[in-house]
Design an enzyme around this catalytic site. Structure first.
Site, PDB file in Angstrom:
ATOM      1  N   LYS A 175     -13.773 -54.177 -32.570  1.00  0.00           N
ATOM      2  CA  LYS A 175     -14.059 -53.449 -33.815  1.00  0.00           C
ATOM      3  C   LYS A 175     -15.511 -52.986 -33.825  1.00  0.00           C
ATOM      4  O   LYS A 175     -16.364 -53.607 -33.185  1.00  0.00           O
ATOM      5  CB  LYS A 175     -13.865 -54.387 -35.020  1.00  0.00           C
ATOM      6  CG  LYS A 175     -12.427 -54.703 -35.385  1.00  0.00           C
ATOM      7  CD  LYS A 175     -12.391 -55.623 -36.604  1.00  0.00           C
ATOM      8  CE  LYS A 175     -10.977 -56.021 -36.986  1.00  0.00           C
ATOM      9  NZ  LYS A 175     -10.147 -54.901 -37.473  1.00  0.00           N
ATOM     10  N   ARG A 201       0.049 -59.430 -36.550  1.00  0.00           N
ATOM     11  CA  ARG A 201       1.501 -59.319 -36.451  1.00  0.00           C
ATOM     12  C   ARG A 201       2.057 -60.169 -35.311  1.00  0.00           C
ATOM     13  O   ARG A 201       3.200 -60.610 -35.352  1.00  0.00           O
ATOM     14  CB  ARG A 201       1.903 -57.840 -36.298  1.00  0.00           C
ATOM     15  CG  ARG A 201       1.374 -57.169 -35.065  1.00  0.00           C
ATOM     16  CD  ARG A 201       1.416 -55.658 -35.159  1.00  0.00           C
ATOM     17  NE  ARG A 201       0.378 -55.119 -36.046  1.00  0.00           N
ATOM     18  CZ  ARG A 201       0.202 -53.824 -36.290  1.00  0.00           C
ATOM     19  NH1 ARG A 201       1.003 -52.919 -35.737  1.00  0.00           N
ATOM     20  NH2 ARG A 201      -0.760 -53.427 -37.088  1.00  0.00           N
TER      21      ARG A 201
HETATM   22  N1  BES Z   1      -7.532 -57.885 -39.817  1.00  0.00           N
HETATM   23  C1  BES Z   1      -7.265 -56.518 -39.633  1.00  0.00           C
HETATM   24  C2  BES Z   1      -6.869 -55.794 -40.931  1.00  0.00           C
HETATM   25  C3  BES Z   1      -7.894 -55.735 -42.019  1.00  0.00           C
HETATM   26  C4  BES Z   1      -8.628 -54.590 -42.197  1.00  0.00           C
HETATM   27  C5  BES Z   1      -8.062 -56.769 -42.902  1.00  0.00           C
HETATM   28  C6  BES Z   1      -9.549 -54.494 -43.233  1.00  0.00           C
HETATM   29  C7  BES Z   1      -8.983 -56.691 -43.925  1.00  0.00           C
HETATM   30  C8  BES Z   1      -9.713 -55.548 -44.103  1.00  0.00           C
HETATM   31  C9  BES Z   1      -6.127 -56.320 -38.629  1.00  0.00           C
HETATM   32  O1  BES Z   1      -5.985 -57.310 -37.677  1.00  0.00           O
HETATM   33  C10 BES Z   1      -6.398 -55.032 -37.911  1.00  0.00           C
HETATM   34  O2  BES Z   1      -7.370 -54.971 -37.228  1.00  0.00           O
HETATM   35  N2  BES Z   1      -5.515 -54.046 -38.115  1.00  0.00           N
HETATM   36  C11 BES Z   1      -5.668 -52.783 -37.502  1.00  0.00           C
HETATM   37  C12 BES Z   1      -4.426 -52.554 -36.660  1.00  0.00           C
HETATM   38  C13 BES Z   1      -4.485 -51.377 -35.760  1.00  0.00           C
HETATM   39  C14 BES Z   1      -5.450 -51.638 -34.620  1.00  0.00           C
HETATM   40  C15 BES Z   1      -3.118 -51.143 -35.194  1.00  0.00           C
HETATM   41  C16 BES Z   1      -5.775 -51.729 -38.594  1.00  0.00           C
HETATM   42  O3  BES Z   1      -5.078 -51.863 -39.593  1.00  0.00           O
HETATM   43  O4  BES Z   1      -6.586 -50.842 -38.466  1.00  0.00           O
HETATM   44 ZN    ZN Z   2      -7.207 -57.016 -35.954  1.00  0.00          ZN
END
Ligand code: BES
Ligand code: ZN
Ligand code: ZN
Length: 471
Positions: free
Chosen positions: A248, A322
């Site tokens: 990230k 997931r």
């Molecule tokens: N933990 C994150 C989602 C999240 C985002 C929680 C903002 C709280 C605040 C999750 O694991 C994630 O990174 N999701 C990605 C998935 C994508 C890479 C397919 C997303 O939603 O951008």
């Molecule tokens: Zn994530």
């Protein structure tokens, strides 16, 4: 704080006088001046001094539309003024319903939350006794429910606000074990070889890059005289989500300590229903890992196995929630065959873009459950908004080389795609619901400078469970 009931108001000592905007005229006999600077607006308050030098706080409860969030008015008043209170304060509760009184206690209890747990000097304030003046026959149960609920909310907020070097997966396991001991339920923490032997392959893959090994926490509360499990709760417990090798951006990365918000709700709810001794059987399963960057991390391109036996092609290691949930869902279905299956997870950025900080994304094919949850959410002010599980999204998860892939590769409908992935691991459970709480579990508030835990989910899920207790 300690809560008790009295039948009469002592007008010579401190009291809070809650007042709806429509009730201004009725409070006149309790206040020393004709025209206070106060119109009953929601969350406003005005301090007056009585003839005996006692404090009288007029507290605005607004109109009917504010009823579900009454706790906020009490929380704000207590947060801002409790440092001036003595050992006792009364709440004149004659115009409050049972719901209002419970909410008031939750708000007062929430005002005692100490976010500064890691400062080298900790300021502890003596907690006052709060006397609710009410001619209801007996509000002891309501007071107790409110107090336990508020205290549990504070406990799970401490977990979500805790730094990720402290709250490792093992730490969550220890938290659950000691909660189980204190509140009389069963808790097993599966880790190390046992995780491998039982087939939690996806949990293990996600946790591979971390020095803090993953765990699966299984909490079992049997309050009904039978073996069958009425409700299973499953929580995402990523103690820090760096994104893994699909790393990230660093802006706001520290907030990814909150990626165990779903797990916190599951742990808190089990503790709360055990304390309330609800006559129902509920299990909580938390799949916990740290998604870290390391030579040993799982990679985009890997194909991993899962508890269900289905193989998963990893497209993005940041879609880790997931994966751990997939194992937990298969496990809980196989082992406990619950009547209801609800998972909670800070799963996607997509749900934050869709619903902001106002409601959780709700996914289910069971409309009856959707309507129940939606109505409870409005009542306790922990709202949900339904999003679809259309078949159209299935092909996005097709993999050429494995049974399924963990991400469509498209930057659209992220929350739906994640939910569709989870659905594959629910064995078409007829009463499954997924709540994506990424927007509501952690965010801005008037009580902290940075984003912090909200405690969302405890009241909603406890209300749902309570509604399923057989009468
Ligand atoms: N933990 C994150 C989602 C999240 C985002 C929680 C903002 C709280 C605040 C999750 O694991 C994630 O990174 N999701 C990605 C998935 C994508 C890479 C397919 C997303 O939603 O951008
Ligand atoms: Zn994530
Ligand atoms: Zn995550």
């Amino acid at each position: 704080m300690t809560y008790q009931q009295a039948k009469n108001l002592t007008t010579s000592t401190d009291y809070i006088l809650p007042c709806r905007a429509s009730e201004i005229d009725q409070i006149k006999s309790y206040i020393p001046i004709e025209k206070p600077d106060f119109d009953g607006a929601f969350g406003s308050y005005q301090l007056l001094y009585g003839a005996d030098g006692n404090r009288i706080y007029l507290l605005g409860l607004g109109g009917d539309k504010h009823t579900p969030k009454i706790e906020e008015a009490f929380r704000k008043l207590a947060f801002e003024t409790q440092k001036f209170w003595g050992k006792n304060i009364q709440v004149y509760a004659e115009s409050l319903t049972h719901h209002d009184i419970k909410k008031a206690v939750i708000g007062l209890e929430m005002a005692t939350y100490h976010i500064a747990a890691f400062k080298s000097e900790i300021k502890q304030q003596e907690a006052p006794t709060i006397t609710f003046v009410s001619s209801f026959k007996d509000i002891a149960t309501i007071l107790k429910e409110g107090q336990y609920t508020g205290a549990t909310i504070n406990r799970i907020k401490s977990l979500v606000d805790a730094p990720p070097n402290v709250k490792t997966p093992e730490y969550l396991g220890d938290w659950a074990k000691s909660s189980a001991e204190n509140s009389n339920y069963k808790c097993t923490v599966i880790k190390g070889e046992a995780l491998k032997n039982q087939g939690f392959e996806a949990v293990i893959s996600v946790g591979k890059g971390s020095v803090h090994p993953p765990v699966v926490i299984v909490s079992e509360y049997y309050g009904a005289k039978k073996d069958a499990v009425d409700i299973a709760l499953v929580g995402k417990g990523i103690t820090f989500d760096s994104g893994g090798l699909s790393i990230k951006p660093s802006t706001n990365l520290h907030y990814m300590k909150s990626d165990m918000g779903g797990a916190a709700v599951v742990l808190g709810v089990i503790e709360l229903i055990a304390k309330l001794k609800l006559k129902i059987n509920v299990v909580g399963v938390v799949a916990s890992a740290e998604n870290a960057v390391d030579g040993n991390s799982y990679r985009p391109g890997d194909v991993i196995n899962s508890y269900s036996g289905k193989t998963i092609e990893i497209i993005d290691t940041d879609a880790e929630g997931r994966l751990v949930l997939a194992d937990a869902l298969s496990f809980v279905n196989q082992k406990f065959k619950p009547t209801y299956l609800i998972d909670l997870a800070t799963l996607t950025g997509g749900v934050v873009r869709a619903l902001g900080y106002s409601a959780a994304g709700m996914f289910t094919k069971n409309q009856e459950m959707a309507e129940e949850m939606s109505s409870l959410g409005n009542t306790v002010h922990e709202r949900v908004w339904q999003l679809p599980l259309y078949e159209d999204f299935e092909s996005d998860l097709h993999s050429d080389i494995a049974d399924i892939r963990n991400f469509s590769g498209k930057s659209i409908a992220g929350a739906i795609n994640a939910a569709k992935f989870l659905e594959v691991f629910t064995d078409a459970h007829y009463r499954w619901m997924h709540l994506d709480i990424a927007g509501v579990s952690f965010g801005d508030s008037p009580y902290a400078k940075m984003k912090s835990a909200s405690g969302y989910g405890i009241q909603l899920i406890t209300a749902f469970i309570t509604s399923k207790v057989s009468k």
